[in-house]
Motif scaffolding. Structure first.
Motif, mmCIF file in Angstrom:
data_model
loop_
_atom_site.group_PDB
_atom_site.id
_atom_site.type_symbol
_atom_site.label_atom_id
_atom_site.label_comp_id
_atom_site.label_asym_id
_atom_site.label_seq_id
_atom_site.Cartn_x
_atom_site.Cartn_y
_atom_site.Cartn_z
ATOM 1 N N VAL A 46 0.858 -1.195 -0.032
ATOM 2 C CA VAL A 46 0.099 0.112 -0.260
ATOM 3 C C VAL A 46 0.778 0.911 -0.236
ATOM 4 C CG1 VAL A 46 -1.580 1.203 0.924
ATOM 5 C CG2 VAL A 46 -1.955 -1.216 0.951
ATOM 6 N N VAL A 47 1.682 1.307 0.922
ATOM 7 C CA VAL A 47 2.374 2.469 0.621
ATOM 8 C C VAL A 47 3.421 2.988 -0.024
ATOM 9 C CG1 VAL A 47 4.458 3.755 2.478
ATOM 10 C CG2 VAL A 47 3.036 2.569 3.355
ATOM 11 N N GLY A 48 3.730 1.291 -0.565
ATOM 12 C CA GLY A 48 4.694 1.527 -2.471
ATOM 13 C C GLY A 48 3.955 2.652 -3.655
ATOM 14 N N ARG A 49 2.993 1.920 -3.806
ATOM 15 C CA ARG A 49 1.704 1.794 -4.357
ATOM 16 C C ARG A 49 1.592 3.650 -4.187
ATOM 17 N NH1 ARG A 49 -0.154 -0.263 -9.270
ATOM 18 N NH2 ARG A 49 -1.112 -2.276 -8.887
ATOM 19 N N TRP A 50 1.500 4.000 -3.162
ATOM 20 C CA TRP A 50 0.887 5.517 -2.602
ATOM 21 C C TRP A 50 2.283 6.646 -3.171
ATOM 22 C CZ3 TRP A 50 3.588 8.896 0.805
ATOM 23 C CH2 TRP A 50 2.712 10.302 0.907
ATOM 24 N N LEU A 51 3.680 5.827 -2.430
ATOM 25 C CA LEU A 51 4.255 6.202 -2.994
ATOM 26 C C LEU A 51 4.349 6.720 -4.360
ATOM 27 C CD1 LEU A 51 6.533 8.239 -2.028
ATOM 28 C CD2 LEU A 51 7.993 6.131 -2.118
ATOM 29 N N GLY A 52 4.115 5.795 -5.322
ATOM 30 C CA GLY A 52 4.416 5.616 -6.657
ATOM 31 C C GLY A 52 3.875 6.638 -6.801
#
Length: 293
Positions: free
Chosen positions: A121-127
């Motif tokens: 989730v955090v990686g998706r948000w960051l991207g």
């Protein structure tokens, strides 16, 4: 952290593979070119009127009064379109960040790898945040620099204004990621746009309440802006885009224009918006950890 950055990189590559970035660049170039052409025609009209009146075409310190206000309002409205397009981009690019993979069946193969759901989730948000923030920053720079080159007008505090718009973009991105972990892609998009509309409605109610001296409407507007502070962030940005003579003109109108504000945004509202975005991200992580696939 390494997994988070890996997921963010994959999200960026996914955007490139789907030609999202290319489409955005083409459409953005068309928008900026179209809008700046309108500014150019406005500038030519003002120059012709100045020549006819025997005035300086480009007075030292820039135009003031009604002619200067027309240029300033054009720049402010252009930045409002940037805010609107950035908001639209934040929702549409992120609406299926998690739910899209679940609905397509890709998520089952992803979560089976050594990547936790929280990191996903955090990686998706960051991207997606990188894509959205970069898009709005470049679009803002292109518009403001273009207006400066054509007219000589420079907004008083452009960096502060753009920073507030970027906070709104991050907030909408976080809320959309949260919705993507809970609802289907379609329901998520509808829900976030309703929230966006709530913030805009709050600005309208506050404007009407102040103009008509109706405290109840002002209270309702403030409540809506608290529940969804994206429009409050734009109004704060609009304050930093107005030169003094435009601020005085708007003050005489008693704040009758719901798209701009004659008062700066409070630090508390900015802090709340940032905390709201962080809270939405945390809730997205917790919701996805509990979700059955």
């Amino acid at each position: 952290m390494r997994n988070v950055l890996l997921i963010a990189e994959l999200s960026l590559r996914e955007a490139l593979r789907k030609r999202l970035v290319l489409i955005l660049l083409v459409l953005t170039a068309l928008f900026v070119g179209f809008y700046l052409y309108g500014i150019l025609r406005l500038q030519h009209a003002l120059d012709d009127r100045a020549i006819s009146a025997g005035l300086d075409v480009r007075p030292e310190g820039g135009r003031r009064g009604l002619t200067g206000a027309s240029v300033a309002f054009s720049a402010i409205f252009g930045m409002y379109l940037v805010y609107f397009l950035g908001s639209l981009m934040s929702v549409l690019s992120t609406v299926g960040a998690v739910s899209g993979d679940i609905e397509s069946g890709v998520m089952q193969s992803v979560v089976s790898r050594p990547v936790s759901r929280g990191q996903l989730v955090v990686g998706r948000w960051l991207g997606f945040s990188i894509v959205n923030v970069a898009y709005v920053a470049l679009l803002s720079a292109a518009l403001l620099v273009g207006v400066r080159v054509i007219t000589g007008f420079t907004s008083p505090q452009p960096f502060a204004a753009v920073a507030l718009v970027l906070v709104a973009v991050l907030l909408l991105t976080s809320l959309t990621v949260l919705g993507s972990t809970v609802f289907s892609t379609l329901s998520n998009g509808i829900g976030v746009f309703v929230l966006y509309g709530l913030g805009f409605t709050g600005g309208i109610l506050s404007t009407i309440g102040q103009f008509a001296a109706t405290p109840v409407l002002v209270t309702l507007g403030n409540l809506a802006n608290t529940l969804m502070p994206s429009n409050a962030l734009w109004l704060g940005a609009s304050y930093h885009l107005q030169p003094d003579y435009v601020l005085r003109l708007n003050e005489l109108a008693r704040g009758a224009n719901p798209f701009i504000s004659t008062t700066p945004i409070s630090a508390g509202t900015v802090v709340w918006a940032l905390a709201y975005a962080l809270l939405a991200l945390v809730l997205a992580v917790l919701a996805f950890r509990r979700r059955d696939l």
